[in-house]
Design a protein around this motif. Structure first.
Motif, PDB file in Angstrom:
ATOM      1  N   VAL A 212       0.822  -1.210   0.000  1.00 10.52           N
ATOM      2  CA  VAL A 212       0.000   0.000   0.000  1.00 10.52           C
ATOM      3  C   VAL A 212       0.858   1.264   0.000  1.00 10.52           C
ATOM      4  N   ALA A 213       2.085   1.173   0.517  1.00  8.34           N
ATOM      5  CA  ALA A 213       2.993   2.325   0.484  1.00  8.34           C
ATOM      6  C   ALA A 213       3.338   2.682  -0.957  1.00  8.34           C
ATOM      7  N   ALA A 214       3.451   1.653  -1.811  1.00  6.99           N
ATOM      8  CA  ALA A 214       3.746   1.891  -3.223  1.00  6.99           C
ATOM      9  C   ALA A 214       2.616   2.649  -3.910  1.00  6.99           C
ATOM     10  N   ARG A 215       1.427   2.648  -3.290  1.00  5.05           N
ATOM     11  CA  ARG A 215       0.277   3.372  -3.834  1.00  5.05           C
ATOM     12  C   ARG A 215      -0.074   4.598  -2.982  1.00  5.05           C
ATOM     13  N   GLY A 216       0.896   5.044  -2.177  1.00  2.00           N
ATOM     14  CA  GLY A 216       0.739   6.314  -1.470  1.00  2.00           C
ATOM     15  C   GLY A 216       0.132   6.271  -0.088  1.00  2.00           C
ATOM     16  N   HIS A 217       0.023   5.091   0.529  1.00  9.43           N
ATOM     17  CA  HIS A 217      -0.586   4.972   1.853  1.00  9.43           C
ATOM     18  C   HIS A 217       0.458   4.514   2.869  1.00  9.43           C
ATOM     19  N   GLU A 218       0.726   5.359   3.847  1.00  9.46           N
ATOM     20  CA  GLU A 218       1.675   4.974   4.890  1.00  9.46           C
ATOM     21  C   GLU A 218       0.932   4.292   6.032  1.00  9.46           C
ATOM     22  N   VAL A 219       1.280   3.030   6.269  1.00  9.47           N
ATOM     23  CA  VAL A 219       0.662   2.251   7.332  1.00  9.47           C
ATOM     24  C   VAL A 219       1.782   1.642   8.174  1.00  9.47           C
ATOM     25  N   THR A 220       1.660   1.739   9.474  1.00 11.24           N
ATOM     26  CA  THR A 220       2.665   1.204  10.382  1.00 11.24           C
ATOM     27  C   THR A 220       2.035   0.121  11.262  1.00 11.24           C
ATOM     28  N   PRO A 221       2.854  -0.727  11.887  1.00 11.97           N
ATOM     29  CA  PRO A 221       2.306  -1.761  12.764  1.00 11.97           C
ATOM     30  C   PRO A 221       1.362  -1.184  13.818  1.00 11.97           C
ATOM     31  N   GLY A 222       0.241  -1.868  14.002  1.00 12.05           N
ATOM     32  CA  GLY A 222      -0.784  -1.462  14.963  1.00 12.05           C
ATOM     33  C   GLY A 222      -1.810  -0.497  14.411  1.00 12.05           C
ATOM     34  N   ALA A 223      -1.483   0.181  13.317  1.00 18.74           N
ATOM     35  CA  ALA A 223      -2.383   1.212  12.777  1.00 18.74           C
ATOM     36  C   ALA A 223      -3.725   0.640  12.320  1.00 18.74           C
ATOM     37  N   LEU A 224      -3.729  -0.588  11.811  1.00 22.20           N
ATOM     38  CA  LEU A 224      -4.971  -1.194  11.335  1.00 22.20           C
ATOM     39  C   LEU A 224      -5.665  -2.006  12.427  1.00 22.20           C
ATOM     40  N   GLY A 225      -5.202  -1.849  13.665  1.00 19.57           N
ATOM     41  CA  GLY A 225      -5.850  -2.500  14.795  1.00 19.57           C
ATOM     42  C   GLY A 225      -5.401  -3.922  15.045  1.00 19.57           C
ATOM     43  N   GLU A 226      -4.347  -4.352  14.353  1.00 18.17           N
ATOM     44  CA  GLU A 226      -3.889  -5.730  14.541  1.00 18.17           C
ATOM     45  C   GLU A 226      -3.106  -5.869  15.843  1.00 18.17           C
TER      46      GLU A 226
END
Length: 184
Positions: free
Chosen positions: A75-89
């Protein structure tokens, strides 16, 4: 000499409140039949607020949420920065194709813990609060008309234990014909 396991824990997270993202921790403790100690989603029955409103007696098949760190790169390759824990995992993994595993797969995590995969996470629109348009990256309809869900898998705790970043993950496939993952 044993070879290291290709699958491993990248990060662990928990939150005692019903917030979307979870702060990462040095370790989490899994408790058999309940989930992550101190996490708002731990329990024998559903703990997600929307599911409690529907039927609070439903068994909790979503005790531990696992997501693959490789998704963050995609998703970073498509412009979305996501880090561990951010999606509630609760557990961010690497080296394990979680989405390709059948229902009932057991994961030995670290020295003691064992979780059993119950199904796919069915994400909600709150994901767009992390990055506008991220939801469309994680849930979409493919060319065959099938809904594709990429937001990780849900599991129940069969055997408790402490889980830390760097812990190995061993995959144990269920016996019999594989049953594809469905949303839970």
């Amino acid at each position: 000499m044993t070879e290291p396991l290709p699958g491993h824990v990248v990060a662990v997270a928990r939150d005692d409140a019903h917030r979307f993202s979870k702060p990462t921790r040095e370790s989490i403790t899994l408790i058999a039949g309940l989930g992550v100690e101190g996490d708002a989603h731990a329990g024998t029955t559903v703990q997600h607020l929307s599911r409690i409103r529907r039927d609070p007696t439903t068994p909790n098949l979503r005790q531990v949420h696992l997501i693959h760190a490789e998704l963050f790169d995609d998703v970073a390759a498509r412009g979305h920065e996501v880090t561990p824990g951010a999606l509630g995992e609760n557990i961010t993994t690497a080296g394990v194709d979680l989405l390709a595993l059948p229902r009932g797969t057991r994961l030995e995590v670290g020295d003691d813990a064992v979780v059993e995969i119950t199904g796919l996470r069915n994400p909600c629109a709150q994901i767009n609060g992390i990055s506008e348009g991220l939801m469309k990256e994680l849930v979409y309809v493919d060319d065959a008309g099938d809904t594709v869900r990429l937001a990780g898998v849900m599991s129940v705790v069969l055997r408790g234990g402490v889980v830390r970043p760097g812990d190995g993950i061993r995959v144990i496939l269920p016996a019999g014909a594989p049953e594809p993952l469905q949303p839970v």
